[in-house]
Design an enzyme around this catalytic site. Structure first.
Site, PDB file in Angstrom:
ATOM      1  N   SER A  14       1.004  -1.267   0.132  1.00 20.29           N
ATOM      2  CA  SER A  14       0.009   0.034   0.013  1.00 20.29           C
ATOM      3  C   SER A  14       0.745   1.177  -0.100  1.00 20.29           C
ATOM      4  O   SER A  14       2.035   1.150   0.287  1.00 20.29           O
ATOM      5  CB  SER A  14      -0.728  -0.065   1.280  1.00 20.29           C
ATOM      6  OG  SER A  14      -1.502   1.226   1.477  1.00 20.29           O
ATOM      7  N   ILE A  16       3.047   4.383   0.338  1.00 23.72           N
ATOM      8  CA  ILE A  16       4.412   4.831  -0.214  1.00 23.72           C
ATOM      9  C   ILE A  16       5.242   3.495  -0.821  1.00 23.72           C
ATOM     10  O   ILE A  16       6.051   3.804  -1.841  1.00 23.72           O
ATOM     11  CB  ILE A  16       5.160   5.576   0.956  1.00 23.72           C
ATOM     12  CG1 ILE A  16       4.534   6.878   1.249  1.00 23.72           C
ATOM     13  CG2 ILE A  16       6.636   5.871   0.433  1.00 23.72           C
ATOM     14  CD1 ILE A  16       4.935   7.577   2.411  1.00 23.72           C
ATOM     15  N   SER A 143       9.696  10.128   9.387  1.00 20.48           N
ATOM     16  CA  SER A 143       8.659  11.086   9.160  1.00 20.48           C
ATOM     17  C   SER A 143       8.946  12.631   9.624  1.00 20.48           C
ATOM     18  O   SER A 143       9.792  12.567  10.086  1.00 20.48           O
ATOM     19  CB  SER A 143       7.210  10.831  10.018  1.00 20.48           C
ATOM     20  OG  SER A 143       6.598  11.681   9.968  1.00 20.48           O
ATOM     21  N   TYR A 156       3.631   8.048  18.276  1.00 19.31           N
ATOM     22  CA  TYR A 156       4.063   7.905  16.501  1.00 19.31           C
ATOM     23  C   TYR A 156       5.306   8.764  16.604  1.00 19.31           C
ATOM     24  O   TYR A 156       6.304   8.334  16.048  1.00 19.31           O
ATOM     25  CB  TYR A 156       3.009   8.355  15.486  1.00 19.31           C
ATOM     26  CG  TYR A 156       3.368   8.392  14.259  1.00 19.31           C
ATOM     27  CD1 TYR A 156       3.485   6.873  13.605  1.00 19.31           C
ATOM     28  CD2 TYR A 156       3.283   9.389  13.405  1.00 19.31           C
ATOM     29  CE1 TYR A 156       3.869   7.339  12.260  1.00 19.31           C
ATOM     30  CE2 TYR A 156       3.807   9.561  12.129  1.00 19.31           C
ATOM     31  CZ  TYR A 156       4.052   8.240  11.593  1.00 19.31           C
ATOM     32  OH  TYR A 156       4.293   8.219  10.091  1.00 19.31           O
ATOM     33  N   LYS A 160       9.101   7.714  15.553  1.00 20.67           N
ATOM     34  CA  LYS A 160       9.699   8.249  14.393  1.00 20.67           C
ATOM     35  C   LYS A 160      11.093   8.942  14.909  1.00 20.67           C
ATOM     36  O   LYS A 160      11.733   9.177  14.144  1.00 20.67           O
ATOM     37  CB  LYS A 160       8.833   9.165  13.644  1.00 20.67           C
ATOM     38  CG  LYS A 160       7.676   8.198  13.025  1.00 20.67           C
ATOM     39  CD  LYS A 160       7.850   7.101  11.925  1.00 20.67           C
ATOM     40  CE  LYS A 160       6.781   6.375  11.266  1.00 20.67           C
ATOM     41  NZ  LYS A 160       7.500   5.601  10.140  1.00 20.67           N
TER      42      LYS A 160
HETATM   43  N1  LIG Z   1       1.390   9.078   4.629  1.00 16.50           N
HETATM   44  C1  LIG Z   1       2.052  10.007   5.269  1.00 16.50           C
HETATM   45  O1  LIG Z   1       1.507  11.094   5.430  1.00 16.50           O
HETATM   46  C2  LIG Z   1       3.366   9.688   6.226  1.00 16.50           C
HETATM   47  C3  LIG Z   1       4.074  10.693   6.219  1.00 16.50           C
HETATM   48  C4  LIG Z   1       5.174  10.292   7.029  1.00 16.50           C
HETATM   49  C5  LIG Z   1       5.752   9.058   7.089  1.00 16.50           C
HETATM   50  N2  LIG Z   1       4.937   8.041   6.571  1.00 16.50           N
HETATM   51  C6  LIG Z   1       5.447   6.634   6.765  1.00 16.50           C
HETATM   52  O2  LIG Z   1       5.331   6.160   5.597  1.00 16.50           O
HETATM   53  C7  LIG Z   1       5.441   4.481   5.653  1.00 16.50           C
HETATM   54  C8  LIG Z   1       4.368   3.886   4.729  1.00 16.50           C
HETATM   55  O3  LIG Z   1       3.039   4.353   5.513  1.00 16.50           O
HETATM   56  P1  LIG Z   1       1.981   5.001   4.035  1.00 16.50           P
HETATM   57  O4  LIG Z   1       1.801   6.251   4.258  1.00 16.50           O
HETATM   58  O5  LIG Z   1       2.284   4.379   2.844  1.00 16.50           O
HETATM   59  O6  LIG Z   1       0.705   4.235   4.748  1.00 16.50           O
HETATM   60  P2  LIG Z   1      -0.135   2.860   4.360  1.00 16.50           P
HETATM   61  O7  LIG Z   1      -0.677   2.914   2.923  1.00 16.50           O
HETATM   62  O8  LIG Z   1      -1.113   2.508   5.523  1.00 16.50           O
HETATM   63  O9  LIG Z   1       0.917   1.783   4.368  1.00 16.50           O
HETATM   64  C9  LIG Z   1       1.578   1.202   5.510  1.00 16.50           C
HETATM   65  C10 LIG Z   1       2.389  -0.139   5.036  1.00 16.50           C
HETATM   66  O10 LIG Z   1       3.023  -0.851   5.923  1.00 16.50           O
HETATM   67  C11 LIG Z   1       2.597  -2.108   6.003  1.00 16.50           C
HETATM   68  N3  LIG Z   1       2.418  -2.539   7.548  1.00 16.50           N
HETATM   69  C12 LIG Z   1       1.497  -2.000   8.619  1.00 16.50           C
HETATM   70  N4  LIG Z   1       1.957  -2.983   9.807  1.00 16.50           N
HETATM   71  C13 LIG Z   1       2.755  -3.762   9.339  1.00 16.50           C
HETATM   72  C14 LIG Z   1       3.310  -4.974  10.227  1.00 16.50           C
HETATM   73  N5  LIG Z   1       3.072  -5.269  11.156  1.00 16.50           N
HETATM   74  N6  LIG Z   1       3.988  -5.788   9.243  1.00 16.50           N
HETATM   75  C15 LIG Z   1       4.639  -5.614   7.938  1.00 16.50           C
HETATM   76  N7  LIG Z   1       3.755  -4.530   7.367  1.00 16.50           N
HETATM   77  C16 LIG Z   1       3.080  -3.568   8.038  1.00 16.50           C
HETATM   78  C17 LIG Z   1       0.992  -2.168   5.548  1.00 16.50           C
HETATM   79  O11 LIG Z   1       0.831  -3.503   5.097  1.00 16.50           O
HETATM   80  P3  LIG Z   1      -0.165  -4.871   5.732  1.00 16.50           P
HETATM   81  O12 LIG Z   1      -1.239  -4.162   6.282  1.00 16.50           O
HETATM   82  O13 LIG Z   1      -0.502  -5.633   4.376  1.00 16.50           O
HETATM   83  O14 LIG Z   1       0.776  -5.521   6.487  1.00 16.50           O
HETATM   84  C18 LIG Z   1       1.405  -1.194   4.404  1.00 16.50           C
HETATM   85  O15 LIG Z   1       1.938  -1.779   3.275  1.00 16.50           O
HETATM   86  C19 LIG Z   1       5.128   4.267   7.181  1.00 16.50           C
HETATM   87  O16 LIG Z   1       6.165   3.939   8.006  1.00 16.50           O
HETATM   88  C20 LIG Z   1       4.621   5.847   7.776  1.00 16.50           C
HETATM   89  O17 LIG Z   1       4.829   5.679   9.051  1.00 16.50           O
HETATM   90  C21 LIG Z   1       3.842   8.159   6.285  1.00 16.50           C
END
Ligand SMILES: NC(=O)c1ccc[n+]([C@@H]2O[C@H](COP(=O)([O-])OP(=O)(O)OC[C@H]3O[C@@H](n4cnc5c(N)ncnc54)[C@H](OP(=O)(O)O)[C@@H]3O)[C@@H](O)[C@H]2O)c1
Length: 265
Positions: A14, A16, A143, A156, A160
């Protein structure tokens, strides 16, 4: 530059991680995709194949990063794919939407298990492989929350911040061994992060909030990250909202920043 390189992306089902998988697939990398939901990883793999990857170029390895017992065997399988791991992108993560006063200790522990200990455990398993290779690139999706503390994110932000510290310290240890370490500091990016964020009792927030809905397009975000990775930038800030300016304010005028986030509440 990534053609033929073996790149392992966690959180690839999903957001990023998925968008990065497509970028690497289109550049001819050998990809290892991990997350918990295998069906979603199959979907991402199929999409990679429409972007030029051959079926053999993409390996799906389901992994819950909190399952410490599985990390050694999954890493062995990842290494066995091509005999190398050129880059590990520790991208799996969950966020939080709750005030400290309402947040159970179990929820704090869950955030740390996924966002901190899961990343450390996997990094520690892959590190000897990269040291043996005398090359490799360790990456973490931290982040802006790893630099700035904001309301409803005590767990969170703590997680981070921990990741920023861990990977900055790791860089100091391994750079002389030919390894590179990159921390990515995204601002608000339009993904499922808010939907899967934890409320105080550990249940899912279940909706998209305003900041994420108005965040940067995830494909655009992935392109910025790819550019930074290709230059082996030590830190890659990515985002287009006021949160990115806040990074600058925090650095040069911390008290102004503290007042700003207090006002936001
Ligand atoms: N979107 C933002 O605004 C933002 C900003 C700063 C940082 N980030 C960081 O970017 C990263 C990716 O997040 P995203 O925004 O792309 O959100 P997302 O669409 O919710 O993706 C999160 C991913 O993490 C996986 N995940 C969650 N728990 C897990 C576990 N226990 N074991 C293995 N995989 C796990 C999920 O896959 P499954 O559910 O299939 O396991 C999913 O593929 C995260 O570290 C997040 O903190 C995001």
């Amino acid at each position: 530059m990534f053609k033929g390189q073996t790149i392992w992306v966690t959180g690839a089902s999903s957001g990023i991680g998925e968008a990065l998988a497509y970028e690497f697939a289109s550049l001819g990398a050998k990809l290892i995709l991990s997350a918990r939901r295998e069906a979603e990883l199959e979907r991402v793999k199929a999409a990679c194949e429409t972007m030029g990857a051959m079926a053999d170029d993409v390996l799906i390895l389901p992994l819950d990063v909190t399952d410490e017992g599985a990390i050694a065997s999954v890493t062995k399988a990842a290494h066995g794919f091509t005999g190398r791991i050129d880059m590990l992108i520790n991208n799996a993560g969950i966020s939080q939407r709750s005030l400290c006063i309402d947040t159970d200790m179990a929820t704090y522990r869950r955030l740390f298990e996924v966002d901190v200990f899961g990343q450390i455990a996997l990094t520690k398993e892959v590190l000897p492989i990269m040291l043996e290779q005398k090359s490799g690139h360790m990456v973490v999706t931290a982040s802006v929350a790893g630099k700035i503390g904001v309301s409803q994110r005590t767990g969170y932000c703590a997680a981070k911040h921990a990741m920023m510290g861990f990977f900055d310290a790791l860089r100091a240890e391994v750079s002389k061994s030919g390894l590179h370490v990159t921390t990515i500091t995204p601002g608000f990016i339009r993904t499922n992060i808010a939907t899967h964020a934890l409320k105080g009792d550990g249940s899912e927030f279940g909706k998209v909030d305003k900041n994420i809905a108005g965040g940067m397009d995830v494909k655009k975000c992935a392109k910025v990250i790819m550019k930074g990775l290709s230059k082996r930038q030590k830190e890659i800030p990515v985002g287009e909202g006021s949160e990115m300016k806040a990074l600058w304010v925090k650095r040069f005028f911390p008290n102004t920043l503290f007042k700003m986030v207090e006002k936001m509440g």
